[in-house]
Design a protein around this motif. Structure first.
Motif, PDB file in Angstrom:
ATOM      1  N   GLN A  24       0.824  -1.223   0.000  1.00 16.79           N
ATOM      2  CA  GLN A  24       0.000   0.000   0.000  1.00 16.79           C
ATOM      3  C   GLN A  24       0.854   1.268   0.000  1.00 16.79           C
ATOM      4  OE1 GLN A  24      -2.163  -0.714   3.565  1.00 16.79           O
ATOM      5  NE2 GLN A  24      -3.711  -1.983   2.570  1.00 16.79           N
ATOM      6  N   THR A  25       2.149   1.113  -0.254  1.00 14.70           N
ATOM      7  CA  THR A  25       3.032   2.286  -0.214  1.00 14.70           C
ATOM      8  C   THR A  25       3.480   2.655  -1.620  1.00 14.70           C
ATOM      9  OG1 THR A  25       4.971   0.883   0.010  1.00 14.70           O
ATOM     10  CG2 THR A  25       3.954   1.668   2.052  1.00 14.70           C
ATOM     11  N   THR A  26       3.909   3.883  -1.784  1.00 16.96           N
ATOM     12  CA  THR A  26       4.494   4.288  -3.070  1.00 16.96           C
ATOM     13  C   THR A  26       5.966   3.881  -3.052  1.00 16.96           C
ATOM     14  OG1 THR A  26       5.207   6.417  -2.208  1.00 16.96           O
ATOM     15  CG2 THR A  26       2.981   6.320  -3.205  1.00 16.96           C
ATOM     16  N   PRO A  27       6.571   3.720  -4.227  1.00 15.74           N
ATOM     17  CA  PRO A  27       8.007   3.367  -4.251  1.00 15.74           C
ATOM     18  C   PRO A  27       8.849   4.370  -3.468  1.00 15.74           C
ATOM     19  CG  PRO A  27       7.053   3.120  -6.441  1.00 15.74           C
ATOM     20  CD  PRO A  27       5.984   3.730  -5.585  1.00 15.74           C
ATOM     21  N   GLU A  28       8.500   5.648  -3.530  1.00 14.59           N
ATOM     22  CA  GLU A  28       9.287   6.679  -2.828  1.00 14.59           C
ATOM     23  C   GLU A  28       9.147   6.517  -1.315  1.00 14.59           C
ATOM     24  OE1 GLU A  28       6.931   7.410  -5.189  1.00 14.59           O
ATOM     25  OE2 GLU A  28       8.393   7.571  -6.812  1.00 14.59           O
ATOM     26  N   GLU A  48      10.986   3.358  -0.103  1.00 12.73           N
ATOM     27  CA  GLU A  48      12.439   3.498  -0.231  1.00 12.73           C
ATOM     28  C   GLU A  48      12.998   4.311   0.950  1.00 12.73           C
ATOM     29  OE1 GLU A  48      13.725   1.747  -2.587  1.00 12.73           O
ATOM     30  OE2 GLU A  48      15.788   2.458  -2.845  1.00 12.73           O
ATOM     31  N   LYS A  49      12.238   5.314   1.355  1.00 15.61           N
ATOM     32  CA  LYS A  49      12.659   6.149   2.486  1.00 15.61           C
ATOM     33  C   LYS A  49      12.720   5.311   3.773  1.00 15.61           C
ATOM     34  CE  LYS A  49      11.230  10.414   4.294  1.00 15.61           C
ATOM     35  NZ  LYS A  49      10.131  11.325   4.429  1.00 15.61           N
ATOM     36  N   GLU A  50      11.704   4.484   3.954  1.00 14.05           N
ATOM     37  CA  GLU A  50      11.671   3.611   5.151  1.00 14.05           C
ATOM     38  C   GLU A  50      12.818   2.594   5.095  1.00 14.05           C
ATOM     39  OE1 GLU A  50      10.189   3.913   7.794  1.00 14.05           O
ATOM     40  OE2 GLU A  50       8.191   4.721   7.554  1.00 14.05           O
ATOM     41  N   PHE A  51      13.012   2.005   3.905  1.00  6.89           N
ATOM     42  CA  PHE A  51      14.093   1.011   3.768  1.00  6.89           C
ATOM     43  C   PHE A  51      15.447   1.666   4.090  1.00  6.89           C
ATOM     44  CE2 PHE A  51      11.487  -1.350   0.273  1.00  6.89           C
ATOM     45  CZ  PHE A  51      10.723  -1.965   1.248  1.00  6.89           C
ATOM     46  N   ASP A  52      15.651   2.874   3.556  1.00  7.49           N
ATOM     47  CA  ASP A  52      16.920   3.581   3.822  1.00  7.49           C
ATOM     48  C   ASP A  52      17.091   3.826   5.316  1.00  7.49           C
ATOM     49  OD1 ASP A  52      17.609   3.725   1.155  1.00  7.49           O
ATOM     50  OD2 ASP A  52      16.937   5.797   0.870  1.00  7.49           O
ATOM     51  N   ARG A  53      15.993   4.199   5.974  1.00  6.69           N
ATOM     52  CA  ARG A  53      16.067   4.473   7.419  1.00  6.69           C
ATOM     53  C   ARG A  53      16.491   3.209   8.179  1.00  6.69           C
ATOM     54  NH1 ARG A  53      12.923   3.078  11.179  1.00  6.69           N
ATOM     55  NH2 ARG A  53      11.168   2.527   9.843  1.00  6.69           N
ATOM     56  N   ALA A 113      11.471  -5.131  12.004  1.00  5.22           N
ATOM     57  CA  ALA A 113      10.600  -3.952  12.162  1.00  5.22           C
ATOM     58  C   ALA A 113      10.260  -3.395  10.777  1.00  5.22           C
ATOM     59  CB  ALA A 113      11.286  -2.898  13.022  1.00  5.22           C
ATOM     60  N   ASN A 114      10.138  -4.302   9.843  1.00  5.11           N
ATOM     61  CA  ASN A 114       9.806  -3.918   8.470  1.00  5.11           C
ATOM     62  C   ASN A 114       8.279  -3.864   8.321  1.00  5.11           C
ATOM     63  OD1 ASN A 114      10.122  -3.569   5.574  1.00  5.11           O
ATOM     64  ND2 ASN A 114      12.161  -4.445   5.870  1.00  5.11           N
ATOM     65  N   TYR A 115       7.822  -3.776   7.092  1.00  7.09           N
ATOM     66  CA  TYR A 115       6.363  -3.746   6.886  1.00  7.09           C
ATOM     67  C   TYR A 115       5.753  -5.070   7.368  1.00  7.09           C
ATOM     68  CZ  TYR A 115       6.919   0.563   4.320  1.00  7.09           C
ATOM     69  OH  TYR A 115       7.208   1.865   3.997  1.00  7.09           O
ATOM     70  N   GLN A 116       4.563  -4.965   7.942  1.00  9.90           N
ATOM     71  CA  GLN A 116       4.004  -6.087   8.690  1.00  9.90           C
ATOM     72  C   GLN A 116       3.661  -7.316   7.843  1.00  9.90           C
ATOM     73  OE1 GLN A 116       0.508  -4.502  10.544  1.00  9.90           O
ATOM     74  NE2 GLN A 116      -0.738  -4.724   8.719  1.00  9.90           N
ATOM     75  N   ASP A 117       3.569  -7.139   6.512  1.00 14.98           N
ATOM     76  CA  ASP A 117       3.223  -8.307   5.689  1.00 14.98           C
ATOM     77  C   ASP A 117       4.447  -9.041   5.124  1.00 14.98           C
ATOM     78  OD1 ASP A 117       3.654  -6.028   4.199  1.00 14.98           O
ATOM     79  OD2 ASP A 117       2.086  -6.432   2.718  1.00 14.98           O
ATOM     80  N   LYS A 135       4.333 -13.155  -0.326  1.00 15.55           N
ATOM     81  CA  LYS A 135       5.518 -13.269  -1.186  1.00 15.55           C
ATOM     82  C   LYS A 135       5.682 -12.002  -2.023  1.00 15.55           C
ATOM     83  CE  LYS A 135       8.922 -15.708  -3.086  1.00 15.55           C
ATOM     84  NZ  LYS A 135       9.326 -14.900  -4.186  1.00 15.55           N
ATOM     85  N   GLU A 136       4.572 -11.432  -2.417  1.00 14.24           N
ATOM     86  CA  GLU A 136       4.617 -10.214  -3.224  1.00 14.24           C
ATOM     87  C   GLU A 136       5.256  -9.069  -2.420  1.00 14.24           C
ATOM     88  OE1 GLU A 136       0.697  -9.092  -4.476  1.00 14.24           O
ATOM     89  OE2 GLU A 136       1.459  -7.516  -5.809  1.00 14.24           O
ATOM     90  N   ALA A 137       4.830  -8.956  -1.167  1.00 15.31           N
ATOM     91  CA  ALA A 137       5.393  -7.921  -0.283  1.00 15.31           C
ATOM     92  C   ALA A 137       6.865  -8.225  -0.033  1.00 15.31           C
ATOM     93  CB  ALA A 137       4.626  -7.908   1.038  1.00 15.31           C
ATOM     94  N   ASN A 138       7.140  -9.469   0.237  1.00 15.23           N
ATOM     95  CA  ASN A 138       8.508  -9.894   0.543  1.00 15.23           C
ATOM     96  C   ASN A 138       9.447  -9.589  -0.632  1.00 15.23           C
ATOM     97  OD1 ASN A 138      10.799 -11.954   0.779  1.00 15.23           O
ATOM     98  ND2 ASN A 138       9.811 -12.110   2.774  1.00 15.23           N
ATOM     99  N   ASP A 139       8.985  -9.825  -1.848  1.00 11.32           N
ATOM    100  CA  ASP A 139       9.821  -9.586  -3.041  1.00 11.32           C
ATOM    101  C   ASP A 139      10.250  -8.124  -3.141  1.00 11.32           C
ATOM    102  OD1 ASP A 139       9.772 -12.200  -3.828  1.00 11.32           O
ATOM    103  OD2 ASP A 139       8.191 -11.951  -5.330  1.00 11.32           O
ATOM    104  N   ILE A 140       9.337  -7.226  -2.763  1.00 15.23           N
ATOM    105  CA  ILE A 140       9.657  -5.790  -2.842  1.00 15.23           C
ATOM    106  C   ILE A 140      10.774  -5.459  -1.851  1.00 15.23           C
ATOM    107  CG2 ILE A 140       8.751  -3.476  -2.320  1.00 15.23           C
ATOM    108  CD1 ILE A 140       6.034  -4.447  -3.401  1.00 15.23           C
ATOM    109  N   ILE A 141      10.661  -6.042  -0.664  1.00 16.37           N
ATOM    110  CA  ILE A 141      11.655  -5.771   0.386  1.00 16.37           C
ATOM    111  C   ILE A 141      12.999  -6.418   0.016  1.00 16.37           C
ATOM    112  CG2 ILE A 141      12.177  -6.190   2.837  1.00 16.37           C
ATOM    113  CD1 ILE A 141       9.022  -5.969   3.244  1.00 16.37           C
TER     114      ILE A 141
END
Ligand code: N01
Length: 557
Positions: free
Chosen positions: A264-268, A271-276, A288-292, A297-303
């Motif tokens: 449910q997030t935008t790429p921007e 990316e900001k959260e991942f960088d943090r 402490a990443n996104y809860q899904d 697997k779809e969410a996991n692939d993005i991370i």
């Protein structure tokens, strides 16, 4: 000190504790100093420390922040001890545990250099007999296995290992005097959390290092260093708050999932959260990443994609980078290694990566080195960083026989079965600290250890107050617990990896998710255990009588 009535039995001890790591030391202290029991502790090593006594490989340090990787039960201890870094090195943690052993005067009740080899229950006397490899034989009312989750080394039966003319070492059985890699050709087998710590250190000293990788790992930076004194001061001032937060947290850290789907997030935004999280270092990217992340697997692939990009950006040779990128399992389903210059190390001229899937797997160890994919790599030293027979291995090694002479090893032939990860049907008065099917390795270990030690202490205190002799899980409670643990794991991505969590690293070990991933986190598991105790130890029988059912049926009458 509650000083309950002592057990009226002819036992040599009220309790035998096995293992003098974090868990055994606190168990001894609790039973002896809070319940005034007569306790002895057998420890195979010649000193306290458990994991931190044995794992002395280069780079060995804790992956949890030091201010929470410690005992929290004693307010003064929390104030008086000062950690030198964010993640302390092995020798510093060992010094801390030595300090605790002195501070709580534990050593007089620890028998060092004695490995327990047989633990047998006597149906007539309802006592345990514990035997050691040094010929000791003692009887005891209770036995508490404080043997750790990752303490039985896995040395795979590599063909030809005995023929190797150089030296080889398993990382968890490291020589106390250290190993000098200067001017040596070194091979490291494995790329788990241990190897990820050891490889950059060995590469700095060795003439040449060859890393034999079977499965690549997602790593995130540890970001070790000195902790700002102001932060330390604030933590010390608020230790009771820290303690409450970690006790009731999901994994025993001051970390919480981002309460949102990454989808449910935008790429921007993401990316900001991942960088943090990446910049924070440590376990926040994993825990402490996104809860899904652990469910979709779809969410996991993005991370995972973020971490793959980091590997490509760090490793100069694109062919090597591709070999280092995990492709066969979802991110986070294997234990997250924390690294300091791990991927950078593969840019060094003296480091070579031999990847099982592209270069060929290890075929044999020869007198001169390792043969993999048809090629021999000449070596002077082999470092075997192949991990452990996790969770069940250390318990199986105790030679445990319960009611009717039933061996634990047979009962668990097709996988461990426990109630709460604390107790096993048919093995009365035997407790496990952070056993299989408890949160254990999915948490910051000292937090789980303290919870189990305190629960066991309360339970034994309760038995003494009520003059009860034996406690034992019921088959129904155990069956329900085993089913519950499997159902929870089955709803996540965890079973998709060939991890040691799944027992997949040991040939022939049943494939089963070994720890307990409580849907309400560690705090939820703690609450569950406390409620079970409050209800008169629901799911257990005392002296063969189910007191909760009796109470319930009395109430119904
Ligand atoms: O062990 P591992 P570890 N041929 O099992 C490979 C804790 N820990 O000692 O992934 C070739 O993770 C295996 O390959 P694969 C932490 O919980 C804590 O590194 O199975 N290779 C893998 O690469 C950690 O998770 C700290 O395909 C073989 C490696 O060896 C746990 O200990 C620090 C092989 C083993 O990785 C275990 O970590 C370090 C074979 N036959 C570790 N067999 C702290 O910070 C296995 N491998 C507290």
């Amino acid at each position: 000190m509650t000083n309950p009535q002592q057990t009226k039995s002819n036992a040599d001890f009220d309790a035998v504790v096995i293992g003098a790591g974090f868990s055994g030391m606190y168990m001894l202290h609790s039973l002896r100093d809070k319940l005034d029991l007569n306790v002895t502790l057998f420890e195979a090593g010649n000193g306290v420390g458990g994991t931190w006594y044995w794992n002395r490989y280069p780079g060995a340090r804790c992956d949890s922040d030091s201010y929470i990787y410690c005992y929290t039960f004693d307010k003064n201890l929390l104030q008086e001890w000062n950690w030198s870094e964010r993640y302390p090195e092995q020798d510093e943690i060992l010094r801390y545990l030595e300090h605790c052993a002195e501070r709580f005067d534990l050593k007089p009740d620890i028998q060092f250099g004695k490995r327990v080899v047989a633990t047998t229950f006597d149906d007539q006397t309802t006592l345990w007999t514990v035997r050691t490899d040094k010929g000791d034989m003692v009887t005891s009312r209770y036995v508490i296995a404080a043997v750790g989750s990752l303490s039985t080394a896995n040395v795979p039966p590599f063909k030809g290992l005995g023929s190797f003319k150089g030296k080889w070492y398993h990382t968890s059985q490291w020589p106390h005097e250290g190993v000098d890699f200067t001017a040596k050709r070194v091979g490291v087998i494995g790329t788990g959390a241990t190897a990820v710590q050891a490889i950059p250190e060995i590469a700095q000293q060795a003439k040449h290092l060859t890393v034999f990788q079977r499965t690549p790992n997602f790593c995130v930076p540890a970001r070790n260093g000195k902790v700002d004194p102001e932060i330390t001061k604030a933590r010390k001032a608020d230790y009771s708050g820290v303690r409450e937060r970690i006790k009731n947290s999901f994994f025993g850290f001051e970390l919480n999932f981002i309460p949102k789907s990454v989808l449910q997030t935008t790429p921007e935004e993401r990316e900001k959260e991942f960088d943090r999280m990446w910049d924070d270092g440590g376990f926040s990217f994993w825990l402490a990443n996104y809860q899904d992340m652990f469910f979709s697997k779809e969410a996991n692939d993005i991370i995972a994609d973020y971490l793959k990009r980091k590997i490509r950006a760090t490793v100069n040779d694109p062919v090597v980078a591709e070999k280092l990128i995990p492709k066969t399992y979802p991110y986070g389903t294997k234990r997250q290694p924390l690294d300091t210059n791990y991927f950078e190390t593969f840019n060094k001229k003296n480091v070579l990566l031999v990847d099982a899937s592209t270069d060929g797997p290890i075929e044999e160890i020869t007198p001169n080195g390792i043969r993999a994919g048809g090629k021999e790599y000449p070596l002077d030293i082999i470092v075997i960083a192949t991990g452990f027979d996790a969770l069940t291995g250390p318990l199986k090694n105790l030679g445990i026989k319960g009611r009717g002479g039933k061996a634990l090893i047979d009962e668990w032939e097709s996988g461990p079965q426990t109630y709460l990860g604390l107790s096993v049907v048919g093995f009365p008065n035997l407790f496990m600290i952070t056993g299989p099917q408890s949160p254990s390795v999915l948490s910051n270990m000292p937090v789980s250890i303290e919870q189990h030690v305190e629960w066991i202490t309360e339970c034994i205190g309760y038995m003494h107050r009520h003059k009860l002799t034996t406690i034992e899980a019921t088959p129904r409670a155990q069956e329900q617990w085993v089913t519950h643990v499997a159902e929870i794991a089955g709803a996540t991505l965890m079973p998709q990896a060939n991890s040691w969590y799944m027992g997949a690293n040991i040939s022939g070990k049943p494939r089963q998710f070994l720890p307990y991933l409580c849907p309400e986190g560690l705090g939820g598991y703690r609450k569950k255990c406390a409620e079970i105790a409050e209800r008169g130890y629901e799911g257990f029988v005392f002296d063969g009588v189910n007191r909760t059912e009796t109470t319930e049926s009395r109430a119904a009458e």
